[in-house]
Design a protein around this motif. Structure first.
Motif: not given
Ligand SMILES: O=C(O)CCC(=O)C(=O)O
Ligand SMILES: [Fe+2]
Length: 355
Positions: A228, A230, A284
């Motif tokens: 994903h 952030d 990440h």
């Protein structure tokens, strides 16, 4: 993954109703991970040698020689990696250690006390659950989490969990001042006035997201956190020494090696959006591990999450005829709720806002 005759919805509901999360499964002695966690092998797979010594995210000393070179290092890291680690950041190691211990105490406290915090009602002050996207994501992750908003309107001290109240309050003060400093450096790295990002309220809101990744009996079959990006402006992450965080760069997963005393900083989607892609919000994930538990604390900087009509788009000073805006304007609320309800499905919510 679907298995004939298997009622996934019912299993998810039973897991959720137990309110004991992944830790509850491990405490009960599971030796095989339940089907809801089983992730397709191509998604769990390592791409190549993730331990290449010549390829690791930069560690930047914030007390290092000249300020110009710190700004330059941050600019380079934010443009190429989207990730860097900081040392000599002003937060004592004793505070970092106590924050990790406090989170561990929260998850390892008496189950009946902990259950009182278990909820999917995100308007609650403290939200503890396992997999915020349990019902929307194709697979569950080997992870439990609690989160709370620490700025601009922190919970009253008595609303915070006994297990980590004092350290949460202390850590949030220190992380806010580190955040202010980082936004100053990032503003300069974009060629803007030092106060530019702060004046845009990029550091007005702070959310603590505290993760607990229990030891996993079959780490090759699942992930601690699916890939994903952030959604806020910036994330400052404290991880313990177990490791498992990986960043996707140049088509391979690179380990973000734990560095004692360091904090991991990464650019969020909204900073990529307002910098018109100059800074990168990079994908990440966290791999599961036979060793554990692993504890991490992700501090998300964003605007206050109170409803606001303020629009965010590429910063005017950064765009030109040759570099036209790549994104439409959005409110932070629209961005964050789009990203939250989409869950960790492996695609970037930024795509939805591209022009
Ligand atoms: O636990 C970690 O190392 C990463 C957590 C993370 O990526 C997140 O909370 O967004
Ligand atoms: Fe993340």
């Amino acid at each position: 993954m679907e298995v004939a005759g298997y009622d996934r919805a019912r299993v998810l509901k039973a897991f959720d109703d137990a309110k004991t999360g992944v830790k509850g499964l491990v405490d009960a002695g599971v030796e095989k991970i339940p089907q809801i966690f089983v992730t397709p092998p191509d998604i769990v797979a390592q791409t190549s040698d993730t331990n290449r010594e010549d390829f690791s995210i930069p560690v930047i000393d914030l007390e290092g020689s000249e300020k110009d070179s710190i700004v330059e290092k941050i600019r380079h890291a934010s443009e190429t990696w989207g990730f860097f680690q900081v040392v000599n950041h002003g937060i004592p190691v004793s505070v970092l250690d106590e924050m990790v211990c406090g989170v561990r105490r929260f998850f390892e406290q008496d189950t009946e006390v902990k259950k009182q915090f278990y909820t999917r009602d995100v308007t609650r002050k403290i939200v503890y659950n396992s997999n915020f996207d349990l019902y929307s994501s194709p697979v569950a992750n080997w992870r439990d989490t609690f989160f709370c908003f620490m700025a601009p309107n922190p919970p009253k001290p008595e609303e915070l969990p006994d297990a980590c109240r004092d350290i949460q309050i202390e850590y949030s003060k220190l992380i806010l001042s580190l955040g202010f400093r980082l936004f100053g450096l990032l503003s300069e790295a974009l060629g803007l006035e030092r106060s530019h990002l702060m004046d845009m309220d990029c550091a007005k809101g702070l959310t603590f997201v505290c993760h607990y990744y229990p030891a996993c009996p079959e780490p090759e079959l699942t992930l601690g956190a699916s890939k994903h990006t952030d959604d806020g402006f910036l994330t400052v992450l404290l991880q313990d020494q177990i490791g498992g965080l990986q960043v996707f760069l140049e088509n391979q997963w690179i380990n973000v090696r734990p560095v004692p005393g360091a904090l991991v900083v990464n650019i969020g989607d909204l900073l990529q959006l307002i910098s018109n892609d100059k800074f990168r919000s990079v994908e990440h994930r966290v791999v599961a591990n036979r060793e554990g538990p692993r504890v991490s604390v992700a501090c998300f900087f964003s605007t206050s999450l109170a409803p606001s009509t303020k629009l965010y788009g590429p910063i005017k000073e950064l765009i030109s005829e040759d570099n036209p805006p790549k994104y439409r304007e959005t409110t932070v609320q629209e961005y964050v709720s789009y990203s939250y309800f989409k869950g960790l499905d492996g695609t970037s919510p930024l795509l939805h806002f591209r022009v």
